[in-house]
Design a protein around this motif. Structure first.
Motif, PDB file in Angstrom:
ATOM      1  N   VAL A  47       0.664  -0.834  -0.333  1.00  0.00           N
ATOM      2  CA  VAL A  47       0.089  -0.259  -0.164  1.00  0.00           C
ATOM      3  C   VAL A  47       1.002   1.066   0.010  1.00  0.00           C
ATOM      4  O   VAL A  47       0.148   1.809  -0.856  1.00  0.00           O
ATOM      5  CB  VAL A  47      -1.119  -0.194   1.294  1.00  0.00           C
TER       6      VAL A  47
ATOM      7  N   GLN B  88      -8.253  -6.817  -5.840  1.00  0.00           N
ATOM      8  CA  GLN B  88      -7.947  -7.067  -4.051  1.00  0.00           C
ATOM      9  C   GLN B  88      -8.759  -6.305  -3.567  1.00  0.00           C
ATOM     10  O   GLN B  88      -9.645  -6.825  -2.056  1.00  0.00           O
ATOM     11  CB  GLN B  88      -6.440  -6.332  -3.804  1.00  0.00           C
ATOM     12  N   HIS B  89      -9.897  -5.720  -4.398  1.00  0.00           N
ATOM     13  CA  HIS B  89     -11.065  -5.083  -3.365  1.00  0.00           C
ATOM     14  C   HIS B  89     -12.536  -5.664  -3.625  1.00  0.00           C
ATOM     15  O   HIS B  89     -13.417  -5.359  -3.128  1.00  0.00           O
ATOM     16  CB  HIS B  89     -11.644  -3.361  -4.071  1.00  0.00           C
TER      17      HIS B  89
ATOM     18  N   TRP C 161     -11.477   3.105   8.126  1.00  0.00           N
ATOM     19  CA  TRP C 161     -10.292   3.024   7.437  1.00  0.00           C
ATOM     20  C   TRP C 161      -9.490   5.023   7.098  1.00  0.00           C
ATOM     21  O   TRP C 161      -8.080   4.818   7.178  1.00  0.00           O
ATOM     22  CB  TRP C 161     -10.903   2.952   6.090  1.00  0.00           C
TER      23      TRP C 161
ATOM     24  N   GLY D 206     -10.323   7.428  -3.513  1.00  0.00           N
ATOM     25  CA  GLY D 206      -9.794   6.200  -3.597  1.00  0.00           C
ATOM     26  C   GLY D 206     -10.524   5.132  -2.693  1.00  0.00           C
ATOM     27  O   GLY D 206     -11.367   3.960  -3.255  1.00  0.00           O
TER      28      GLY D 206
ATOM     29  N   ALA E 157     -13.176   2.272  -3.600  1.00  0.00           N
ATOM     30  CA  ALA E 157     -12.646   1.059  -3.379  1.00  0.00           C
ATOM     31  C   ALA E 157     -14.090   0.312  -2.829  1.00  0.00           C
ATOM     32  O   ALA E 157     -14.070  -0.845  -2.820  1.00  0.00           O
ATOM     33  CB  ALA E 157     -11.698   0.883  -1.951  1.00  0.00           C
TER      34      ALA E 157
END
Ligand code: HEM
Length: 155
Positions: free
Chosen positions: A50, A77-78, A91, A121, A125
Motif C-alpha cells: 500500500v 484486491q477489493h 479506514w 480512492g 474501493a
C-alpha cells in the motif's frame, strides 16, 4: 508540474515516510473492532504494497505498476469484499490519525490534497467491492497533485 513545486510524494518524505505510515496504520487496523475482520487475512507485505501504491499515486516511483500488478491488481484486491461506508470512514479516519501521530506534514495545502485522494480512492474501493463489480484491466494508475491550492504555502 513546475520545477519549483515538490510532488506530494516529496513533500510527505518519500517512500520511507509512507512505509512508516502504512506500517503503523495497519497495526491500528488489526486492533480496530470494525476493520480487523476485514483485514484478517492480509499478508505481512500488505503495508509495504500500500505504501508503494500511495507513493506512485502521489508522484513517486512506479514501483507498484512495475512490480505489484498496477492499478488493476489493486482493484482486484477489493472485489467482492462488500465494504460499507462505515468501514470506509473508519479506514480514512484512522489513516489520517496515524499521519498526525507520526508527525507527518499537516499544512493545510498538503492535508487537503491527501484527504481529497483518500476520499476518492476509498469511495472507489467501496464501489469496486460491491457484487458485480469487475476489474478494468486497463485501469490507469491514479495520479494526484496539489489540486486547487497549486502547491505548498510559501508565505
Ligand atoms: C485510497 C484508498 C485505498 C487504497 C489506496 C488502497 C490500496 C490497496 C492496495 C494497494 C491493496 C493491494 C495490496 C497488494 O498489492 O498486496 C489493497 C488491498 C485491500 N484493501 Fe485497500 N485501499 C484503499 C481503501 C480501502 C478501504 C477503505 C478498505 C476497507 C475498509 C480496503 C480494504 C482492503 C482489503 C481488505 C484488501 C486486501 C487485503 C488482503 O490482502 O487480505 N481498502 N488496498
Amino acid at each position: 508540474m513546475s520545477e519549483n513545486i515538490p510532488t506530494l510524494y516529496e513533500w510527505v518524505g518519500g517512500i520511507d515516510a509512507l512505509r512508516r505510515l502504512t506500517s503503523r496504520f495497519y497495526e491500528h487496523v488489526r486492533r480496530d473492532t470494525l476493520l480487523a475482520p476485514v483485514f484478517a487475512h492480509m499478508g505481512d507485505d500488505h503495508p509495504a504494497h500500500v505504501a508503494a501504491f500511495l507513493a506512485e499515486v502521489l508522484g513517486g516511483p512506479a514501483t507498484y505498476s512495475e512490480q505489484y500488478g498496477g492499478h488493476p491488481h489493486m482493484i482486484q484486491q477489493h472485489l467482492n469484499r462488500h465494504l460499507v461506508q462505515e468501514q470506509r470512514r473508519r479506514w480514512v479516519t484512522l489513516l489520517l490519525e496515524t499521519a498526525d501521530e507520526l508527525g507527518m506534514p499537516d499544512d493545510p495545502e498538503f492535508r487537503s490534497a491527501l484527504v481529497g485522494y483518500l476520499e476518492w480512492g476509498s469511495r472507489l474501493a467501496v464501489i469496486n467491492s460491491q457484487p458485480g463489480a469487475q476489474a478494468d484491466h486497463d485501469a490507469p494508475m491514479p495520479k494526484w497533485g496539489w489540486g486547487e491550492v497549486k502547491g505548498p504555502y510559501r508565505g
